[in-house]
Design a protein around this motif. Structure first.
Motif, PDB file in Angstrom:
ATOM      1  N   PHE A  66       0.813  -1.203   0.000  1.00 34.72           N
ATOM      2  CA  PHE A  66       0.000   0.000   0.000  1.00 34.72           C
ATOM      3  C   PHE A  66       0.856   1.267   0.000  1.00 34.72           C
ATOM      4  N   SER A  67       2.040   1.203   0.562  1.00 33.29           N
ATOM      5  CA  SER A  67       2.930   2.368   0.591  1.00 33.29           C
ATOM      6  C   SER A  67       3.811   2.406  -0.642  1.00 33.29           C
ATOM      7  N   PRO A  68       4.160   3.595  -1.091  1.00 35.58           N
ATOM      8  CA  PRO A  68       5.065   3.727  -2.232  1.00 35.58           C
ATOM      9  C   PRO A  68       6.504   3.442  -1.818  1.00 35.58           C
ATOM     10  N   TRP A  69       7.357   3.338  -2.825  1.00 33.02           N
ATOM     11  CA  TRP A  69       8.758   3.023  -2.595  1.00 33.02           C
ATOM     12  C   TRP A  69       9.414   3.959  -1.581  1.00 33.02           C
ATOM     13  N   LYS A  70       9.064   5.219  -1.618  1.00 32.38           N
ATOM     14  CA  LYS A  70       9.748   6.181  -0.749  1.00 32.38           C
ATOM     15  C   LYS A  70       9.541   5.891   0.723  1.00 32.38           C
ATOM     16  N   HIS A  71       8.557   5.065   1.066  1.00 35.95           N
ATOM     17  CA  HIS A  71       8.284   4.770   2.466  1.00 35.95           C
ATOM     18  C   HIS A  71       8.704   3.359   2.882  1.00 35.95           C
ATOM     19  N   VAL A  72       9.212   2.542   1.956  1.00 39.62           N
ATOM     20  CA  VAL A  72       9.517   1.158   2.318  1.00 39.62           C
ATOM     21  C   VAL A  72      10.995   0.809   2.204  1.00 39.62           C
ATOM     22  N   VAL A  73      11.835   1.824   2.060  1.00 36.91           N
ATOM     23  CA  VAL A  73      13.280   1.604   2.003  1.00 36.91           C
ATOM     24  C   VAL A  73      13.921   2.215   3.242  1.00 36.91           C
ATOM     25  N   ASP A  74      14.707   1.434   3.923  1.00 40.02           N
ATOM     26  CA  ASP A  74      15.392   1.875   5.134  1.00 40.02           C
ATOM     27  C   ASP A  74      16.464   2.913   4.816  1.00 40.02           C
ATOM     28  N   THR A  96       5.182  -4.517  -5.631  1.00 38.24           N
ATOM     29  CA  THR A  96       4.677  -5.810  -5.158  1.00 38.24           C
ATOM     30  C   THR A  96       5.728  -6.404  -4.222  1.00 38.24           C
ATOM     31  N   GLY A  97       5.368  -7.469  -3.535  1.00 39.17           N
ATOM     32  CA  GLY A  97       6.352  -8.126  -2.696  1.00 39.17           C
ATOM     33  C   GLY A  97       7.546  -8.601  -3.501  1.00 39.17           C
ATOM     34  N   THR A  98       7.295  -9.162  -4.689  1.00 44.13           N
ATOM     35  CA  THR A  98       8.391  -9.628  -5.540  1.00 44.13           C
ATOM     36  C   THR A  98       9.292  -8.474  -5.948  1.00 44.13           C
ATOM     37  N   GLU A  99       8.707  -7.355  -6.303  1.00 36.53           N
ATOM     38  CA  GLU A  99       9.515  -6.192  -6.683  1.00 36.53           C
ATOM     39  C   GLU A  99      10.336  -5.681  -5.508  1.00 36.53           C
ATOM     40  N   LEU A 100       9.766  -5.717  -4.323  1.00 37.66           N
ATOM     41  CA  LEU A 100      10.500  -5.294  -3.138  1.00 37.66           C
ATOM     42  C   LEU A 100      11.745  -6.157  -2.943  1.00 37.66           C
ATOM     43  N   VAL A 101      11.590  -7.459  -3.148  1.00 33.42           N
ATOM     44  CA  VAL A 101      12.724  -8.372  -3.001  1.00 33.42           C
ATOM     45  C   VAL A 101      13.749  -8.150  -4.099  1.00 33.42           C
ATOM     46  N   GLN A 103      14.189  -5.721  -6.419  1.00 29.67           N
ATOM     47  CA  GLN A 103      14.745  -4.404  -6.711  1.00 29.67           C
ATOM     48  C   GLN A 103      15.387  -3.730  -5.502  1.00 29.67           C
ATOM     49  N   TYR A 104      15.161  -4.268  -4.308  1.00 36.65           N
ATOM     50  CA  TYR A 104      15.707  -3.641  -3.115  1.00 36.65           C
ATOM     51  C   TYR A 104      16.455  -4.623  -2.213  1.00 36.65           C
ATOM     52  N   LEU A 105      15.782  -5.669  -1.762  1.00 33.16           N
ATOM     53  CA  LEU A 105      16.406  -6.557  -0.783  1.00 33.16           C
ATOM     54  C   LEU A 105      17.558  -7.371  -1.371  1.00 33.16           C
ATOM     55  N   GLU A 106      17.404  -7.872  -2.579  1.00 31.45           N
ATOM     56  CA  GLU A 106      18.488  -8.648  -3.173  1.00 31.45           C
ATOM     57  C   GLU A 106      19.735  -7.799  -3.421  1.00 31.45           C
ATOM     58  N   PRO A 107      19.620  -6.587  -3.993  1.00 30.51           N
ATOM     59  CA  PRO A 107      20.820  -5.747  -4.115  1.00 30.51           C
ATOM     60  C   PRO A 107      21.443  -5.406  -2.758  1.00 30.51           C
ATOM     61  N   LEU A 108      20.597  -5.188  -1.753  1.00 29.17           N
ATOM     62  CA  LEU A 108      21.116  -4.876  -0.419  1.00 29.17           C
ATOM     63  C   LEU A 108      21.887  -6.066   0.147  1.00 29.17           C
ATOM     64  N   ALA A 109      21.299  -7.251   0.040  1.00 29.24           N
ATOM     65  CA  ALA A 109      21.954  -8.447   0.573  1.00 29.24           C
ATOM     66  C   ALA A 109      23.225  -8.803  -0.186  1.00 29.24           C
ATOM     67  N   ALA A 110      23.351  -8.320  -1.429  1.00 30.86           N
ATOM     68  CA  ALA A 110      24.521  -8.630  -2.254  1.00 30.86           C
ATOM     69  C   ALA A 110      25.695  -7.697  -1.992  1.00 30.86           C
ATOM     70  N   LEU A 111      25.501  -6.649  -1.205  1.00 30.52           N
ATOM     71  CA  LEU A 111      26.599  -5.733  -0.912  1.00 30.52           C
ATOM     72  C   LEU A 111      27.730  -6.479  -0.224  1.00 30.52           C
ATOM     73  N   ASP A 112      28.968  -6.095  -0.542  1.00 33.70           N
ATOM     74  CA  ASP A 112      30.124  -6.784   0.017  1.00 33.70           C
ATOM     75  C   ASP A 112      30.097  -6.808   1.544  1.00 33.70           C
ATOM     76  N   GLU A 113      29.617  -5.731   2.141  1.00 33.73           N
ATOM     77  CA  GLU A 113      29.628  -5.631   3.604  1.00 33.73           C
ATOM     78  C   GLU A 113      28.608  -6.549   4.271  1.00 33.73           C
ATOM     79  N   ILE A 114      27.655  -7.056   3.476  1.00 35.92           N
ATOM     80  CA  ILE A 114      26.564  -7.857   4.042  1.00 35.92           C
ATOM     81  C   ILE A 114      26.562  -9.294   3.537  1.00 35.92           C
ATOM     82  N   ALA A 115      26.840  -9.483   2.254  1.00 40.21           N
ATOM     83  CA  ALA A 115      26.672 -10.801   1.615  1.00 40.21           C
ATOM     84  C   ALA A 115      27.368 -11.927   2.364  1.00 40.21           C
ATOM     85  N   GLY A 116      28.609 -11.710   2.771  1.00 43.21           N
ATOM     86  CA  GLY A 116      29.379 -12.759   3.424  1.00 43.21           C
ATOM     87  C   GLY A 116      28.940 -13.058   4.840  1.00 43.21           C
ATOM     88  N   ARG A 117      27.989 -12.273   5.348  1.00 44.36           N
ATOM     89  CA  ARG A 117      27.533 -12.449   6.728  1.00 44.36           C
ATOM     90  C   ARG A 117      26.113 -13.031   6.800  1.00 44.36           C
TER      91      ARG A 117
END
Length: 453
Positions: A66-74, A96-101, A103-117
């Protein structure tokens, strides 16, 4: 002797600080906790029960937020991503939930600082203190946490300096029975009872098309499924829909025209119109006590107007809400509200009888603190059984918690939360009028509810 007693905790504390922070759950709030810890220079490990990050969201990926992108990104996550050239998708559009994953969560989880953890396929089944059950007090705060988990290699144990449990509630639905217990006979018909927010028009279409489907629940997750089933019935005329509720009316869905949330009122009006047109049959004041198997489906036996009555259907959709898994925390000293099972100091701020998503006050580590130093519930799980959670709320929670872990009490105490004017509180409709929605909390490896961010 006194000098030894004073120095040992200090040595233990220094040893404790060499351990990582354990984050349970790799949904939006868990990954936001990781991003904040990256910025604070604190080591961490994320334990995700699914085989991919955001595993709960993927189950309702067809649903539009229900919320736009500007409100669902940390904010912290956005800073890390933008440093790599990532750009926020169209700020006013609804993912959509798939788009959230994707376009946002997968790139975030792939960051070097996070992926290996990140460790996937790790289901934490218990949290305690190393060598201590909940009754032991001496030097407790300086003793590492111990997490026991099922992994692909068997049972493993991990130690941590602190634990942030963002495992959500999506995998722990409320009971179909009014008693709070599973109705008798559930195990015999489990294959004919669906989870909340099934993909009725997509990958699960074949299961529902041409069938008599009974949706149990009085919230917006139920309403979304009813709307999707009504659309399916337009294409598959043999599809029949029954809406089973425990009360005389579904007050959380049926809203008045003066509702401050136009979209929430809209979804209520759409469901009301379908009921009035006879396309959805309402079975009210029905309290399920037993389920039985028939040749073609399920028999629901329940109390109605003081008598036992039966209702036969092909399939049941359980949309009765969610609850936290507290069994895994039996050896942790929790201080929970006796009604909603949220942290004691947080519960009055989120009472669903008083608050909607948009009226919840900003809160952080202080409201989330338990008698177990260094342990925090965050995200949807911190709300217990209250369905008023927003992702923005969870992001502020973990920002405050990580500031506290870093020893920055001023930043930890300075909690701020700017919510959209409407409160962005409810499952709603996309701009084109299609159904949308689950709690944005569901994305927190968590649960769908009556809030949608």
């Amino acid at each position: 002797m006194t000098l030894i007693d004073l120095t040992v905790p200090s040595l233990q504390q220094r040893s404790l600080d060499t351990l990582p922070v354990a984050i349970i759950g790799a949904g939006p709030v868990g990954l936001a906790a990781a991003a904040n810890l990256v910025e604070r220079g604190i080591d961490f490990v994320i334990y995700e029960s699914g085989d991919q990050i955001g595993s709960s969201i993927r189950q309702w990926g067809h649903t539009r937020l229900f919320s736009p992108w500007k409100h669902v990104v940390d904010p912290a996550s956005r800073r890390l991503l933008e440093a790599t050239g990532w750009q926020l998708p169209a700020p006013e559009s609804l993912p959509t939930g798939t788009e959230l994953v994707e376009q946002y969560l997968e790139p975030l989880a792939a960051l070097d600082e996070i992926a290996g953890r990140i460790r996937t396929d790790v289901r934490v089944e218990a949290v305690t203190r190393q060598g201590m059950d909940r009754t032991r007090t001496a030097r407790r705060a300086a003793t590492p946490f111990l997490l026991r988990a099922h992994t692909v290699d068997g049972i493993e144990e991990f130690t941590a300096r602190a634990v942030i449990d963002t495992s959500g509630t999506y995998s722990h639905p409320n009971s179909l029975a009014s008693s709070g217990l599973d109705p008798l006979g559930l195990a015999d018909v489990a294959d004919r009872v669906s989870h909340a927010l099934p993909d009725v028009l997509g990958r699960e279409r074949g299961r529902f098309a041409g069938r008599h489907v009974t949706v149990v629940g009085a919230g917006h997750s139920a309403a979304n499924t009813l709307l999707a089933l009504a659309e399916l019935a337009e294409q598959e005329s043999d599809t029949r829909i029954t809406w089973l509720i425990r009360n005389a009316s579904a007050v959380r869905v049926t809203t008045s025209d003066d509702d401050g949330l136009a979209a929430r009122a809209s979804i209520g009006r759409r469901v009301d119109a379908l009921v009035a047109a006879g396309r959805i049959t309402v079975l009210d004041r029905f309290e399920i006590v037993r389920l039985g198997r028939t040749d073609d489906g399920v028999r629901l036996i329940g109390a109605r107007a003081g008598e036992l009555v039966e209702h036969d259907t092909d399939l049941v959709v359980s949309a009765t809400g969610f609850r936290p898994d507290l069994d895994m925390l039996r050896e942790i000293r929790l201080e929970l509200d006796e009604i909603v099972e949220a942290p004691k100091r947080l519960a009055p701020l989120i009472d669903p009888n008083v608050h909607t998503c948009g009226t919840v006050e900003p809160h952080g580590f202080a409201e989330l603190t338990h008698p177990e130093p260094g342990f925090f519930l965050a995200g949807m799980k911190s709300y217990g059984r209250a369905p008023t959670f927003l992702l923005a709320t969870g992001y502020e929670q973990v920002r405050s918690i990580t500031a506290w872990l870093a020893g920055d009490l001023a930043a930890a105490s300075n909690v701020e939360l700017v919510l959209p004017e409407t409160g962005v509180c409810s499952t709603s409709l996309a701009p084109d009028g299609s159904s949308c929605g689950t709690s944005d909390a569901a994305s927190g490896a968590s649960s769908a509810s009556s809030c949608c961010s």
